[in-house]
Design a protein around this motif. Structure first.
Motif, short mmCIF file in Angstrom:
data_model
loop_
_atom_site.label_atom_id
_atom_site.label_comp_id
_atom_site.label_asym_id
_atom_site.label_seq_id
_atom_site.Cartn_x
_atom_site.Cartn_y
_atom_site.Cartn_z
N GLY A 156 -3.41 -9.36 7.76
CA GLY A 156 -3.03 -10.64 8.36
C GLY A 156 -4.16 -11.27 9.14
O GLY A 156 -5.24 -10.70 9.29
N SER A 157 -3.88 -12.48 9.65
CA SER A 157 -4.92 -13.15 10.44
C SER A 157 -4.66 -12.98 11.93
O SER A 157 -5.51 -13.25 12.76
CB SER A 157 -4.97 -14.64 10.07
N GLY A 158 -3.47 -12.48 12.30
CA GLY A 158 -3.15 -12.27 13.70
C GLY A 158 -1.81 -11.57 13.84
O GLY A 158 -1.25 -11.07 12.86
N ASP A 159 -1.28 -11.58 15.06
CA ASP A 159 -0.04 -10.88 15.37
C ASP A 159 1.13 -11.33 14.49
O ASP A 159 1.95 -10.52 14.05
CB ASP A 159 0.27 -11.12 16.86
N GLU A 160 1.19 -12.62 14.19
CA GLU A 160 2.32 -13.19 13.45
C GLU A 160 2.43 -12.69 12.01
O GLU A 160 3.53 -12.46 11.52
CB GLU A 160 2.17 -14.73 13.38
N ASP A 161 1.28 -12.56 11.33
CA ASP A 161 1.35 -12.25 9.91
C ASP A 161 0.79 -10.88 9.53
O ASP A 161 0.59 -10.60 8.35
CB ASP A 161 0.68 -13.37 9.08
N SER A 162 0.56 -10.03 10.52
CA SER A 162 0.16 -8.66 10.19
C SER A 162 1.44 -7.84 10.04
O SER A 162 1.91 -7.19 10.98
CB SER A 162 -0.73 -8.08 11.29
N VAL A 163 2.04 -7.93 8.84
CA VAL A 163 3.34 -7.31 8.58
C VAL A 163 3.31 -6.57 7.24
O VAL A 163 2.46 -6.85 6.39
CB VAL A 163 4.49 -8.36 8.54
N ALA A 164 4.26 -5.66 7.07
CA ALA A 164 4.35 -4.89 5.83
C ALA A 164 5.44 -5.46 4.94
O ALA A 164 6.48 -5.90 5.43
CB ALA A 164 4.61 -3.43 6.15
N VAL A 165 5.18 -5.43 3.63
CA VAL A 165 6.16 -5.91 2.65
C VAL A 165 6.27 -4.89 1.52
O VAL A 165 5.32 -4.18 1.21
CB VAL A 165 5.76 -7.29 2.05
N SER A 166 7.44 -4.85 0.89
CA SER A 166 7.63 -3.93 -0.24
C SER A 166 6.92 -4.51 -1.46
O SER A 166 7.05 -5.68 -1.76
CB SER A 166 9.14 -3.78 -0.51
N ILE A 167 6.14 -3.66 -2.17
CA ILE A 167 5.52 -4.13 -3.41
C ILE A 167 6.28 -3.60 -4.63
O ILE A 167 6.14 -4.13 -5.72
CB ILE A 167 4.01 -3.83 -3.51
N ALA A 168 7.10 -2.57 -4.47
CA ALA A 168 7.97 -2.06 -5.54
C ALA A 168 9.07 -1.22 -4.91
O ALA A 168 8.82 -0.52 -3.92
CB ALA A 168 7.16 -1.23 -6.54
N PRO A 169 10.29 -1.28 -5.48
CA PRO A 169 11.39 -0.49 -4.91
C PRO A 169 11.23 1.00 -5.27
O PRO A 169 10.44 1.33 -6.16
CB PRO A 169 12.63 -1.08 -5.61
N PRO A 170 11.96 1.90 -4.60
CA PRO A 170 11.80 3.34 -4.85
C PRO A 170 11.99 3.71 -6.31
O PRO A 170 11.29 4.58 -6.84
CB PRO A 170 12.89 3.99 -4.00
#
Ligand code: DP6
Length: 324
Positions: A156-170
């Motif tokens: 991310g570029s800062g606190d707001e967008d430094s987040v984790a997202v799923s790229i594939a389900p289990p």
């Protein structure tokens, strides 16, 4: 007195591309993105109850925690209180079904479960990105234990967008993590102090500069279920992080003799055609990744290596969830 309570469960995750070093330590903004998978069979269950107590309190596996451990939890509770407009102190009760502090990141599942339980108890209905961000402020790798399956934490570029997202389900890829436990004791230097030492290694700049390449290869290997490509990139990424650790000042050496025995056995098995790959976090235990169909065989092979005390096998897990 009125109390507000919720219980959440989260799994730890094993990083394929590692988080090591921050560009802002208080906000846990990493110097590179990271990719992991959640571990279904391991979990932390945490109940947060606001009200009924004078001060925040924390129990982990039945033992009271004070000092720095409690402060770190209180900081997250404070953010939740601020958002919800409440001032009640909270009681936090947390249980892990795996050994704490053994390089199986209990801080990841712990802060993911805390972020979810605390926000729910306070009546906040945070969406996944906001939860991931809140968990990140407690422990960087916890941001990756909020979404399900295979997960990428974007720097991310800062606190707001430094987040984790799923790229594939289990269910995308039936992989397993066979954790060869060689030391179940608490480690000497925790990850938080380790992140601060990373820039003191002359190798860290090269490791960080090459991170986009490794992230791309790893993301693609997951999406295409290409075990050969995955094996090669995760071993290189783990070796790069440990090279940085060993060349930091002061130096961090996490490996034990049995760690090297397991690494050698994994490389030997792969040469013989077995789909196995190793990755090691800030500890001596070796996470051996393989297709689920090879997990029983891998567990059997690993448990015969001298110095291996136990082998914990886990398939790919889902994200953090509220328990009734
Ligand atoms: C080696 O997330 O435990 O496991 O943010 O200080 O809690 P803090 O650090 P933490 O660091 C994890 C380091 C690692 C690699 C990884 O999981 O990406």
């Amino acid at each position: 007195m009125k109390t507000m309570s919720a219980t959440a469960q989260a799994s730890p995750n094993i990083a394929f591309i590692k988080y090591w070093g921050n560009r802002h330590s208080a906000l846990r903004l990493p110097v590179n993105g990271s990719i992991s998978m959640n571990l279904a069979n391991l979990h932390t269950r945490t109940t947060v109850t606001f009200g009924g107590v004078e001060q925040d309190s924390l129990h982990i596996n039945g033992l009271p925690v004070s000092g720095k451990g409690l402060q770190r939890v209180s900081a997250i509770l404070g953010l939740v209180r601020q958002r919800a407009g409440i001032s009640l102190a909270a009681e936090v009760v947390s249980e892990n079904n795996f050994p704490t502090g053994a390089g199986i990141a209990s801080s990841a599942s712990g802060f993911a479960a805390l972020a979810l339980a605390a926000s729910q108890a306070a009546g906040l209905n945070l969406e996944q990105a906001a939860l991931s961000r809140l968990a990140r402020l407690g422990s960087g790798s916890a941001s990756r234990s909020i979404p399900s399956g295979f997960v990428e934490w974007q720097m991310g570029s800062g606190d707001e967008d430094s987040v984790a997202v799923s790229i594939a389900p289990p269910e995308h890829w039936a992989l397993a993590d066979c954790v060869a436990v060689v030391a179940a004791a608490e480690k000497d230097t925790g990850s938080s102090e380790g992140h601060d030492l990373a820039p003191s290694s002359p190798l860290q700049a090269a490791r960080v500069a090459d991170a986009p390449r490794r992230l791309e290869i790893c993301r693609r290997a997951i999406l295409e279920r290409d075990f050969t490509a995955l094996a090669e990139i995760i071993e290189q990424d783990s070796d790069l992080m440990h090279a940085v650790m060993m060349t930091s000042r002061p130096a961090l050496f996490y490996w034990q003799p049995a760690t090297l025995s397991v690494m050698a056995a994994v490389r030997r098995s792969r040469r013989e055609g077995q789909p196995l790959a190793y990755t090691i976090d800030a500890g001596a235990n070796v996470h051996v990744i393989c297709p689920q169909s090879h997990a029983a065989q891998a567990q059997q092979m690993l448990s015969q290596i001298p110095g291996v005390q136990a082998v914990l096998v886990s398939p790919v897990g889902g994200g953090a969830l509220i328990l009734p």
